[in-house]
Design a protein around this motif. Structure first.
Motif, PDB file in Angstrom:
ATOM      1  N   VAL A 236       2.928  17.131  88.374  1.00  4.90           N
ATOM      2  CA  VAL A 236       3.464  17.631  87.104  1.00  4.90           C
ATOM      3  C   VAL A 236       3.000  19.060  86.864  1.00  4.90           C
ATOM      4  O   VAL A 236       3.769  19.925  86.444  1.00  4.90           O
ATOM      5  CB  VAL A 236       3.044  16.712  85.942  1.00  4.90           C
ATOM      6  N   ALA A 237       1.732  19.316  87.130  1.00  3.59           N
ATOM      7  CA  ALA A 237       1.199  20.660  86.953  1.00  3.59           C
ATOM      8  C   ALA A 237       1.908  21.662  87.864  1.00  3.59           C
ATOM      9  O   ALA A 237       2.200  22.798  87.465  1.00  3.59           O
ATOM     10  CB  ALA A 237      -0.307  20.669  87.230  1.00  3.59           C
ATOM     11  N   ALA A 238       2.199  21.217  89.095  1.00  5.64           N
ATOM     12  CA  ALA A 238       2.904  22.094  90.039  1.00  5.64           C
ATOM     13  C   ALA A 238       4.318  22.400  89.541  1.00  5.64           C
ATOM     14  O   ALA A 238       4.794  23.536  89.643  1.00  5.64           O
ATOM     15  CB  ALA A 238       2.963  21.438  91.420  1.00  5.64           C
ATOM     16  N   ILE A 239       4.982  21.378  89.003  1.00  3.49           N
ATOM     17  CA  ILE A 239       6.332  21.573  88.468  1.00  3.49           C
ATOM     18  C   ILE A 239       6.313  22.563  87.315  1.00  3.49           C
ATOM     19  O   ILE A 239       7.163  23.449  87.213  1.00  3.49           O
ATOM     20  CB  ILE A 239       6.940  20.226  88.026  1.00  3.49           C
ATOM     21  N   ILE A 240       5.329  22.405  86.440  1.00  2.00           N
ATOM     22  CA  ILE A 240       5.211  23.321  85.308  1.00  2.00           C
ATOM     23  C   ILE A 240       4.971  24.751  85.802  1.00  2.00           C
ATOM     24  O   ILE A 240       5.546  25.711  85.276  1.00  2.00           O
ATOM     25  CB  ILE A 240       4.073  22.872  84.377  1.00  2.00           C
ATOM     26  N   ALA A 241       4.140  24.889  86.827  1.00  2.00           N
ATOM     27  CA  ALA A 241       3.851  26.214  87.375  1.00  2.00           C
ATOM     28  C   ALA A 241       5.105  26.843  87.976  1.00  2.00           C
ATOM     29  O   ALA A 241       5.374  28.036  87.767  1.00  2.00           O
ATOM     30  CB  ALA A 241       2.751  26.114  88.434  1.00  2.00           C
ATOM     31  N   VAL A 242       5.872  26.036  88.714  1.00  3.21           N
ATOM     32  CA  VAL A 242       7.110  26.547  89.309  1.00  3.21           C
ATOM     33  C   VAL A 242       8.091  26.975  88.231  1.00  3.21           C
ATOM     34  O   VAL A 242       8.742  28.028  88.324  1.00  3.21           O
ATOM     35  CB  VAL A 242       7.743  25.472  90.220  1.00  3.21           C
TER      36      VAL A 242
END
Length: 211
Positions: free
Chosen positions: A51-57
């Protein structure tokens, strides 16, 4: 932020909220729920990381979108405020008027190019068409935001391409390459359809000729 970026960010925030406000309270709740859910605790770590990676992207994508909008606005500010750009536009419009008068008299484009009095006008037309091509290339390569460019530039670009079509076709034939002004022609054709659709749905019903 574009629609797809907004959706990704919203979904990511929803998942993160479920983790914070639902999953964590259940994991650390009193027995017997705790023992049962603790077995799944290791699975929540990669989920949260994803989820954190998706938010970062999504955030990076949004920043790129903002950068493209700023680049387009900066470019168009230059076209409206820079003395050389204003002069190039004035020269283009004057040369275009001369070209239209020339061809309206039944004379072909070759005589316009070969005539010492109008040869410079032909070069001025090509010079400003290159400015339009630069915008089209910038959009193609995601340097400029197409939405901003369309709202500010589409009317002028479509009209200029339509009115200089004989010049563009001559350059393609004389240069022997279909790639000449390719991005400009492609973008102008797409924008002319969009303008025609807008006029039909929201404007005064007039349609724009496609290139």
């Amino acid at each position: 932020m574009k629609g797809s970026d907004s959706k990704i960010a919203i979904v990511s925030l929803v998942v993160l909220s479920i983790w914070i406000f639902v999953a964590l309270p259940l994991i650390y709740s009193p027995e017997p729920t705790t023992d049962h859910l603790l077995r799944f605790a290791p699975l929540f770590t990669p989920v949260v990381a994803s989820v954190a990676a998706i938010i970062a992207v999504a955030a990076i994508s949004a920043q790129k979108s903002i950068a493209r909008k700023r680049a387009a606005i900066d470019f168009f500010l230059k076209t409206d405020l820079d003395h050389n750009m204003l002069e190039a536009y004035a020269d283009f419009e004057k040369a275009l008027k001369s070209f239209k008068a020339h061809t309206a008299g039944g004379r072909d484009i070759k005589t316009f190019i070969d005539d010492p009095e109008t040869e410079k006008d032909y070069k001025k037309i090509l010079r400003y068409l290159n400015v339009h091509e630069l915008v089209a290339v910038g959009i193609k390569n995601n340097i400029f935001d197409e939405g901003v460019c369309y709202n500010f530039w589409s009317d002028a670009m479509v009209r200029h391409v339509r009115e200089t079509r004989p010049v563009i076709e001559y350059e393609i034939e004389d240069g022997g390459s279909d790639a000449l002004f390719l991005e400009l022609r492609t973008l102008s054709a797409r924008w002319s359809v969009q303008i025609a659709n807008w006029n039909r749905n929201f404007g005064n019903g007039r349609s724009v000729k496609t290139v």
